[in-house]
Enzyme design. Structure first.
Site, PDB file in Angstrom:
ATOM      1  N   GLU A 100      65.469  48.202  22.790  1.00  0.00           N
ATOM      2  CA  GLU A 100      66.092  46.893  22.911  1.00  0.00           C
ATOM      3  C   GLU A 100      67.005  46.780  21.694  1.00  0.00           C
ATOM      4  O   GLU A 100      66.547  46.938  20.555  1.00  0.00           O
ATOM      5  CB  GLU A 100      65.078  45.759  22.908  1.00  0.00           C
ATOM      6  CG  GLU A 100      65.758  44.405  23.071  1.00  0.00           C
ATOM      7  CD  GLU A 100      64.864  43.226  22.717  1.00  0.00           C
ATOM      8  OE1 GLU A 100      65.072  42.146  23.298  1.00  0.00           O
ATOM      9  OE2 GLU A 100      63.983  43.370  21.858  1.00  0.00           O
ATOM     10  N   ASP A 118      61.221  47.366  20.091  1.00  0.00           N
ATOM     11  CA  ASP A 118      61.699  45.991  20.134  1.00  0.00           C
ATOM     12  C   ASP A 118      62.801  45.750  19.102  1.00  0.00           C
ATOM     13  O   ASP A 118      62.678  46.151  17.935  1.00  0.00           O
ATOM     14  CB  ASP A 118      60.519  45.049  19.855  1.00  0.00           C
ATOM     15  CG  ASP A 118      60.927  43.599  19.783  1.00  0.00           C
ATOM     16  OD1 ASP A 118      61.347  43.057  20.820  1.00  0.00           O
ATOM     17  OD2 ASP A 118      60.834  43.000  18.686  1.00  0.00           O
TER      18      ASP A 118
END
Length: 595
Positions: A292, A259
């Site tokens: 990401e 993330d």
């Protein structure tokens, strides 16, 4: 013969024998430490070099314990493998060999076979609920399920990005053994299963690290979530590297999605992490690492990572489908078709150009990267749930335009990803939800409503009060896609549409995807693009997409036998009507294959 898997790292509780456990804690800010095991006298820990403490205690699996790190503070294990009483309760000793793997020799699938389905475990009924859905997803053509973060978070309702104990599967979802059974069942069905991990911050509640391991954080580098994690510290590096291996080796996940890595200041650590994982996993096993990364750092895609979520592709498609231009969509509003054409040809739309809402350049060039290094999607948890009212595209976009966009998504060489409920065209919102204590919950609610004050629809304070309170239980229940939608006529039609596209992808695109590269793309009209790729076997894939309101002429190089059209028409290879897609595949030997 039982088949087990266990990972032994530097941190936490390691079962040495049925009634003997070693405890290790990094607490450089504490002068002394002990282990307090329920039902036993406290066990002093030996101080070791570099801030480490260690003890061996007469207890086994199931024992509940805390670390006493100060006279007035006892904390859960930061490497706890289970937290049956939530983030502030005691940790539990776990026997990693208690689970008998049924598919112990699974080796995964090549990356090119991935069709990803993102799912929130809590909204799907916990580990058992997700397990019950897998057969249906496999039959649809999904080959990889990606679980939103599982690290123990406060309460029982959360997206998972507020986790504070990265080694402990969220207790409200089920036990460690139930999670392993979920992974095992996916493998039995021939499916990969990925895990979203958060290495850039800890949540605001239940994180005690600063009290006994102050060097864990970089006080001079603030982030939206507090002081940055200090990846210059060897113990911090090891904590997260071992966490990655723990999920991959002990729980047998097939990959990790990292993330928001732009919030990790030490980029070199990411490169080291990828190399460390590649060196440690078993030979011949397919393990995939996904990013990401707001920075569009293509260098990481050349340094051991398989792919990145392609927000540029989503944003361009969203503007074309909805006409929205507020927030980060402003970066794509002036020329969404041009941005999409570059995404299809090269991967990222921004490769060092000025990004208006940031006020600085964003991205790096992508030359030479394969098409499958980018994960394309129309919806995900962020893009739905970070809207004030959590609306899905089924209520924002014209249905036929949405069908055309899915034709591009599922038949282009970029790796496609769907979000839970998308496969039946769910109209249920997916909202941001939490289960914080009342005071923190109010702060989160008020802060979220302030965020949307800049949006035209919510400038009125009265309207802002209609934004759901993340901390209310009904906000969570309203985010669960109802099963009855899938049984309705519209749901069955969407499901059949996806099944058709995925059958075509697996039969005609996937086998030639390795090595596929873009050959160019261009805008062919307002809201319309044409793109083509040379596939790994030399075939030429070309796609024309028109999300505009008028017909457009396609270039001659959109050619070859028709693979898919929606709506179908004999004329669409040359003139594309509004809200339509045409896909052509010229195999080697078809004349156009080398054009």
């Amino acid at each position: 013969m039982r088949k087990t898997h266990a990972f032994t790292g530097s941190f936490g509780a390691t079962l040495l024998a049925p009634q003997e456990t070693r405890f290790r804690l990094w607490a450089p800010s504490s002068r002394a430490a002990s282990v307090e095991i329920e039902g036993l006298a406290p066990v002093p820990m030996d101080r070791q070099p570099d801030g480490w403490f260690q003890a061996v205690a007469p207890c086994g699996a199931g024992a509940l314990y805390r670390y006493r790190v100060a006279p007035d503070l006892a904390v859960p294990d930061p490497a706890s493998r289970a937290q049956p009483r939530d983030v502030s309760g005691p940790s539990q000793v776990v026997d990693p060999r208690a689970y008998d793997w049924q598919v112990a020799d699974w080796r995964g699938l090549p990356w090119e076979q991935a069709v990803i389905y993102e799912i929130h475990v809590g909204a799907a009924g916990g580990f058992r609920g997700v397990r019950e859905r897998l057969a249906g997803l496999a039959a649809l053509g999904i080959t990889a399920v990606e679980l939103m973060p599982l690290s123990e978070f406060p309460g029982g309702r959360n997206w998972g990005y507020d986790g504070v104990l990265p080694y402990a599967p969220e207790s409200s979802y089920g036990t460690p053994e139930e999670l392993k059974a979920l992974v095992d069942h996916a493998h039995a069905l021939g499916m990969m299963i990925f895990l979203d991990v958060v290495y850039n911050h800890f949540g605001p509640e239940g994180n005690f690290l600063g009290a006994y391991a102050a060097p864990f954080f970089h006080a001079g580098r603030p982030t939206p979530w507090g002081d940055a994690i200090d990846f210059r510290q060897p113990a911090v590096q090891a904590y997260f590297m071992e966490n990655a291996l723990y999920w991959l080796m002990e729980y047998r996940f097939d990959g990790l999605r990292l993330d928001a890595v732009q919030a990790i200041g030490e980029r070199d650590w990411l490169v080291d992490l990828a190399a460390h994982v590649r060196a440690r996993v078993e030979s011949g096993r397919h393990v995939h690492l996904i990013l990401e990364n707001e920075n569009n750092d293509s260098g990481l895609l050349r340094a051991g990572f398989d792919a990145q979520w392609n927000d540029d592709g989503h944003n361009a498609l969203h503007v074309l489908l909805t006409g929205e231009s507020e927030g980060y969509y402003a970066n794509f509003a002036a020329d969404p078709a041009g941005r999409l054409a570059r995404v299809l040809a090269e991967g990222f739309a921004f490769q060092g150009e000025m990004f208006p809402t940031l006020g600085r350049p964003r991205g790096m060039e992508t030359a030479g990267l394969r098409a499958s290094a980018f994960i394309l999607f129309l919806q995900n948890h962020d893009q739905i749930g970070n809207r004030a009212l959590g609306e899905r595209l089924t209520v924002l976009a014209p249905p036929q335009a949405l069908r055309a966009a899915y034709g591009l998504l599922l038949l282009s060489p970029q790796i496609p990803m769907l979000f839970m409920g998308e496969e039946w065209g769910s109209r249920q919102p997916f909202l941001y939800f939490t289960s914080h204590p009342p005071a923190l919950g109010q702060i989160v609610r008020d802060g979220r409503r302030r965020e949307f004050a800049a949006f035209a629809h919510f400038r009125d304070p009265v309207r802002r009060q209609t934004i759901p309170d993340p901390n209310q239980p009904e906000t969570f229940t309203a985010s669960i896609p109802p099963a009855h939608e899938a049984e309705q006529a519209e749901g069955r039609a969407w499901h059949g549409f996806f099944a058709t596209l995925l059958r075509l992808r697996h039969a005609r695109i996937t086998p030639r995807l390795r090595g596929a590269r873009g050959l160019g793309a261009r805008v062919v009209g307002r809201g319309a693009v044409a793109a083509r790729w040379r596939m790994g076997d030399g075939a030429i894939l070309s796609i024309g997409l028109n999300l505009g309101s008028g017909p457009v002429d396609l270039p001659d190089w959109v050619a070859g036998p028709v693979l898919f059209q929606d709506p179908p028409s004999a004329d669409m290879a040359r003139r594309l009507p509004p809200h339509a897609v045409t896909v052509h595949l010229a195999e080697t030997g078809d004349g156009a294959a080398h054009g």
